[in-house]
Enzyme design. Sequence first.
Site, PDB file in Angstrom:
ATOM      1  N   ARG A 121      26.003   0.828  -1.906  1.00  0.00           N
ATOM      2  CA  ARG A 121      25.231   0.479  -0.691  1.00  0.00           C
ATOM      3  C   ARG A 121      24.552   1.678  -0.033  1.00  0.00           C
ATOM      4  O   ARG A 121      24.206   1.659   1.146  1.00  0.00           O
ATOM      5  CB  ARG A 121      26.104  -0.233   0.341  1.00  0.00           C
ATOM      6  N   LYS A 143       9.701   5.480   0.647  1.00  0.00           N
ATOM      7  CA  LYS A 143       9.466   4.314  -0.219  1.00  0.00           C
ATOM      8  C   LYS A 143      10.158   4.578  -1.545  1.00  0.00           C
ATOM      9  O   LYS A 143       9.893   5.582  -2.208  1.00  0.00           O
ATOM     10  CB  LYS A 143       7.966   4.099  -0.456  1.00  0.00           C
ATOM     11  N   GLU A 185      -5.206  12.060  -3.389  1.00  0.00           N
ATOM     12  CA  GLU A 185      -4.433  11.658  -2.202  1.00  0.00           C
ATOM     13  C   GLU A 185      -4.726  12.595  -1.027  1.00  0.00           C
ATOM     14  O   GLU A 185      -4.724  12.178   0.126  1.00  0.00           O
ATOM     15  CB  GLU A 185      -2.925  11.650  -2.502  1.00  0.00           C
ATOM     16  N   LYS A 227       1.016  12.627   6.851  1.00  0.00           N
ATOM     17  CA  LYS A 227       1.840  11.501   6.404  1.00  0.00           C
ATOM     18  C   LYS A 227       3.049  11.326   7.331  1.00  0.00           C
ATOM     19  O   LYS A 227       3.399  10.205   7.711  1.00  0.00           O
ATOM     20  CB  LYS A 227       2.286  11.678   4.942  1.00  0.00           C
ATOM     21  N   GLU A 237       6.041   0.052   7.403  1.00  0.00           N
ATOM     22  CA  GLU A 237       4.729  -0.507   7.084  1.00  0.00           C
ATOM     23  C   GLU A 237       4.513  -1.913   7.667  1.00  0.00           C
ATOM     24  O   GLU A 237       4.128  -2.857   6.974  1.00  0.00           O
ATOM     25  CB  GLU A 237       4.528  -0.548   5.561  1.00  0.00           C
ATOM     26  N   ARG A 241       1.067   1.931   8.934  1.00  0.00           N
ATOM     27  CA  ARG A 241       1.281   2.716   7.714  1.00  0.00           C
ATOM     28  C   ARG A 241       0.297   2.325   6.613  1.00  0.00           C
ATOM     29  O   ARG A 241       0.069   3.073   5.681  1.00  0.00           O
ATOM     30  CB  ARG A 241       2.742   2.570   7.243  1.00  0.00           C
ATOM     31  N   ASN A 245      -3.002   3.436   2.596  1.00  0.00           N
ATOM     32  CA  ASN A 245      -3.476   2.715   1.417  1.00  0.00           C
ATOM     33  C   ASN A 245      -4.989   2.695   1.297  1.00  0.00           C
ATOM     34  O   ASN A 245      -5.536   1.914   0.513  1.00  0.00           O
ATOM     35  CB  ASN A 245      -2.928   1.289   1.435  1.00  0.00           C
ATOM     36  N   HIS A 248      -6.488   2.334  -2.081  1.00  0.00           N
ATOM     37  CA  HIS A 248      -5.446   1.866  -2.997  1.00  0.00           C
ATOM     38  C   HIS A 248      -5.592   0.386  -3.349  1.00  0.00           C
ATOM     39  O   HIS A 248      -5.116  -0.053  -4.388  1.00  0.00           O
ATOM     40  CB  HIS A 248      -4.054   2.097  -2.408  1.00  0.00           C
ATOM     41  N   HIS A 252      -5.289  -0.052  -7.092  1.00  0.00           N
ATOM     42  CA  HIS A 252      -4.210  -0.757  -7.800  1.00  0.00           C
ATOM     43  C   HIS A 252      -4.777  -1.783  -8.771  1.00  0.00           C
ATOM     44  O   HIS A 252      -4.275  -1.962  -9.880  1.00  0.00           O
ATOM     45  CB  HIS A 252      -3.275  -1.466  -6.805  1.00  0.00           C
ATOM     46  N   HIS A 265      -3.064   7.253 -11.480  1.00  0.00           N
ATOM     47  CA  HIS A 265      -3.080   6.605 -10.160  1.00  0.00           C
ATOM     48  C   HIS A 265      -4.144   7.269  -9.270  1.00  0.00           C
ATOM     49  O   HIS A 265      -4.948   6.589  -8.626  1.00  0.00           O
ATOM     50  CB  HIS A 265      -1.685   6.714  -9.538  1.00  0.00           C
TER      51      HIS A 265
HETATM   52  N1  GLY Z   1       2.009   5.943  -0.505  1.00  0.00           N
HETATM   53  C1  GLY Z   1       1.839   5.137   0.631  1.00  0.00           C
HETATM   54  C2  GLY Z   1       2.999   5.135   1.557  1.00  0.00           C
HETATM   55  O1  GLY Z   1       3.932   5.908   1.394  1.00  0.00           O
HETATM   56  O2  GLY Z   1       3.019   4.333   2.456  1.00  0.00           O
END
Ligand code: GLY
Length: 356
Positions: A121, A143, A185, A227, A237, A241, A245, A248, A252, A265
């Site tokens: 956990r 993430k 990025e 960031k 998000e 957040r 993107n 993106h 994607h 990417h």
């Molecule tokens: N790479 C996008 C984020 O971390 O939200």
Amino acid sequence: MQRLTIDLGKRSYDILIGSGIRNRGGEFLKTVLNPSRVVVVTHPSINRLYGEEVAASFVAQGWATDIIEVPEGESAKNLSQAEKLYDRLLELQCDRKSALVALGGGVIGDLAGFVAATYQRGIPFMQMPTTLLSQVDSSVGGKTAVNHPKGKNIIGAFYQPRMVVADLETLKTLSPKEYRAGLAEIVKYGVISDAKLFEFLETHDKKILNRDHECLSHIVETSCAIKSAVIEKDEREIHYRMILNFGHTLGHAIESLTDYSRFTHGEAVAIGMVRAAELSCSMGKCSKDVPKRLGALLKKLGLPIEMPELDSAAVIESLYHDKKTTDHKIKFVLVKKIGSIEIVDHIPEAEILKVL
Ligand code: GLY
């Protein structure tokens, strides 16, 4: 060495950026944690380059330390690989006070972070990103995920590391293609919130491509600061957040429709950013100068900007599978001017088709 703190209350942590700091990982971790043992998760090629010295820094703190290798590439970021890691952690008798260290790029960070989030956990973990993309993006913000056959990063958790240690020296060994993927990025950060960073990239392209230390230090630190500020406002998000993107959404789709093999990417994001800027322009959000400047900068940095030949209907279909798409409404991050963006919650298909 630069130290940034990402303020998330009890989940706050430091991002350390410097040259040659990979062999001080143990010393840094000791300031926040006293783990029962340490397990470094990495790729064979990274292990050959840095594994021994990184592990030695944990051993020097008196911590039993092991290294686990996982195969290279996005295809290793799956549940069966996570399961192998759980097996090894159990064999090593890792408990809740054991720490995982992700030494590598985005795949390693996402996978090790996901395993750390779920083993017993949740056990503490530390990010030691070795690629430009992971240093400026994926190692920061918590993430973590593995892929599902039906999509990238479908199974995951928001789970913050206890520390990020980014050694700029590790960027020297990256292939040009991998290095440029990270630059995309960084350009994104300029577009979404920092016109000065964008101008710096425009005027220092040669030094950046030569991996000049001062330039790298400046752009990695600025990117991490941008960031961090975004994550502090919207860790999970909920809305804001999503600005991260920019480029993106289409990126994607391009990656997925080209089987994740034609573009990195970063390259797909570069194309996606120019399209998103074109879309912003055609919807009256920004002047024509914005996509023009953006395209010129990306091109100077060796990134692709032209949309590949793809079936437009397939692109639109793919946008509906984006994790940000809810209630069958395609969201887009649009640019108003360099350094300022807007999240639009519903873009009609017809508008998108105009720029494909
Ligand atoms: N790479 C996008 C984020 O971390 O939200």
